[in-house]
Design a protein around this motif. Sequence first.
Motif, PDB file in Angstrom:
ATOM      1  N   PHE A  19       0.854  -1.436   0.160  1.00 32.83           N
ATOM      2  CA  PHE A  19       0.066  -0.068  -0.057  1.00 32.83           C
ATOM      3  C   PHE A  19       0.700   1.231   0.235  1.00 32.83           C
ATOM      4  CE2 PHE A  19      -2.802  -3.214   0.294  1.00 32.83           C
ATOM      5  CZ  PHE A  19      -4.529  -2.420   1.072  1.00 32.83           C
ATOM      6  N   THR A  20       1.966   1.206   0.507  1.00 31.30           N
ATOM      7  CA  THR A  20       2.723   2.391   0.821  1.00 31.30           C
ATOM      8  C   THR A  20       3.753   2.500  -0.753  1.00 31.30           C
ATOM      9  OG1 THR A  20       3.565   1.810   3.377  1.00 31.30           O
ATOM     10  CG2 THR A  20       4.939   2.962   1.840  1.00 31.30           C
ATOM     11  N   GLN A  21       4.154   1.577  -0.948  1.00 34.25           N
ATOM     12  CA  GLN A  21       4.569   1.928  -2.422  1.00 34.25           C
ATOM     13  C   GLN A  21       3.638   2.195  -3.239  1.00 34.25           C
ATOM     14  OE1 GLN A  21       7.868  -0.881  -3.919  1.00 34.25           O
ATOM     15  NE2 GLN A  21       8.265  -1.500  -1.705  1.00 34.25           N
ATOM     16  N   ALA A  22       2.429   2.127  -3.279  1.00 36.66           N
ATOM     17  CA  ALA A  22       1.113   2.005  -4.226  1.00 36.66           C
ATOM     18  C   ALA A  22       1.040   3.791  -3.868  1.00 36.66           C
ATOM     19  CB  ALA A  22      -0.063   0.979  -3.947  1.00 36.66           C
ATOM     20  N   ALA A  23       1.023   4.087  -3.371  1.00 30.16           N
ATOM     21  CA  ALA A  23       0.376   4.938  -2.721  1.00 30.16           C
ATOM     22  C   ALA A  23       1.708   6.399  -3.243  1.00 30.16           C
ATOM     23  CB  ALA A  23       0.660   5.776  -1.478  1.00 30.16           C
ATOM     24  N   ASP A  24       2.951   5.525  -3.070  1.00 25.46           N
ATOM     25  CA  ASP A  24       4.096   6.828  -3.949  1.00 25.46           C
ATOM     26  C   ASP A  24       3.720   6.416  -5.491  1.00 25.46           C
ATOM     27  OD1 ASP A  24       5.210   6.721  -1.309  1.00 25.46           O
ATOM     28  OD2 ASP A  24       6.859   5.572  -1.729  1.00 25.46           O
ATOM     29  N   ARG A  25       3.354   5.480  -5.815  1.00 26.74           N
ATOM     30  CA  ARG A  25       3.452   5.489  -7.354  1.00 26.74           C
ATOM     31  C   ARG A  25       2.117   6.629  -7.337  1.00 26.74           C
ATOM     32  NH1 ARG A  25       1.558  -0.025 -10.781  1.00 26.74           N
ATOM     33  NH2 ARG A  25       3.672  -0.816  -9.983  1.00 26.74           N
ATOM     34  N   LEU A  26       0.771   6.575  -7.305  1.00 26.17           N
ATOM     35  CA  LEU A  26       0.162   6.846  -7.596  1.00 26.17           C
ATOM     36  C   LEU A  26       0.061   8.807  -7.004  1.00 26.17           C
ATOM     37  CD1 LEU A  26      -2.506   4.356  -6.526  1.00 26.17           C
ATOM     38  CD2 LEU A  26      -2.058   4.879  -8.874  1.00 26.17           C
ATOM     39  N   GLY A  27       1.017   8.695  -5.813  1.00 23.75           N
ATOM     40  CA  GLY A  27       0.869   9.879  -5.862  1.00 23.75           C
ATOM     41  C   GLY A  27      -0.014  10.888  -4.605  1.00 23.75           C
TER      42      GLY A  27
END
Length: 297
Positions: A19-27
């Motif tokens: 979920f952390t890296q998904a948030a980084d990807r999506l901004g």
Amino acid sequence: MYDPAQLRTFLAVSQTLSFTQAADRLGVRQSTVSQQVRKLEAAVGRQLFARDTHGVELTEDGEAMLGFARSILEANERAASWFRGTRLRGRLRFGASEDFVVTRLPEILEGFRRDHPEVDLELTVELSGTLHERLEAGKLDLVLAKRSEERPGGQLVWRDRLVWIGAERLRLDPDRPLPLIVFPPPGLTRARALDVLERHGRSWRIVCTSGSLNGLVAAARAGLGVMAHTHGLIPPGLAPVPERAGLPDLGPVDFVLLYGKRRQDGASHAAAERLAAAILAGPVPRSERFRAEDRYI
């Protein structure tokens, strides 16, 4: 009806299993990602991810949703392009590492060419290190390659781990230098393998060097030695070297998208963004994944 924003969030989590890296990807914030996933699960009435203290995994229903989500987003994009009345034009210079080209990338490129026939797509297949150099030199508009420790940026597409692979019948003598099959410089897997062996005091010798993945695979299948390779992309006829061989761990590897310098016409950047979106929405190899707390060795 499923919200496209929720579907994009679902795909980002399914590809990173974080979920952390998904948030980084999506901004966006991690709380936003969690909320989008909960809303989508409520809409379908099924649990799409299994979450615990060890990480995130897709459930059986989540695996099924992958195909549906991609189809819905692709149809949504085609409809939006049609009614916008704008057609992408121009020249797009796209570079990709060879190990990713042998997966589903051809299918993604075929769809891009079908949807944007007026874009002049030029594909360069090279070592990740070479692609980074060509991007910095302004010779490419978009690159899909392994993340370099010297160049830590990029939009995460997929995280995996590097492993030692070889022919199943290969037997390694711990008292002799490790026979290595490697790309030439500036190959990133080559640099990682040599650095790890040096730091662990394991002697080695290079038995084969080739700029072609097919050449390296042929040498490995012939039993000449071992090579460092992405776990999710192990070629047929080769297998991970057993742990009992005592080879040091190679650590994680990230495949990322990187944009080149924006050209004056802006057309290449628009085309690059559209192709990047298709790659991010597309399938990635299934493998053992690393969680957000993992770092380079």
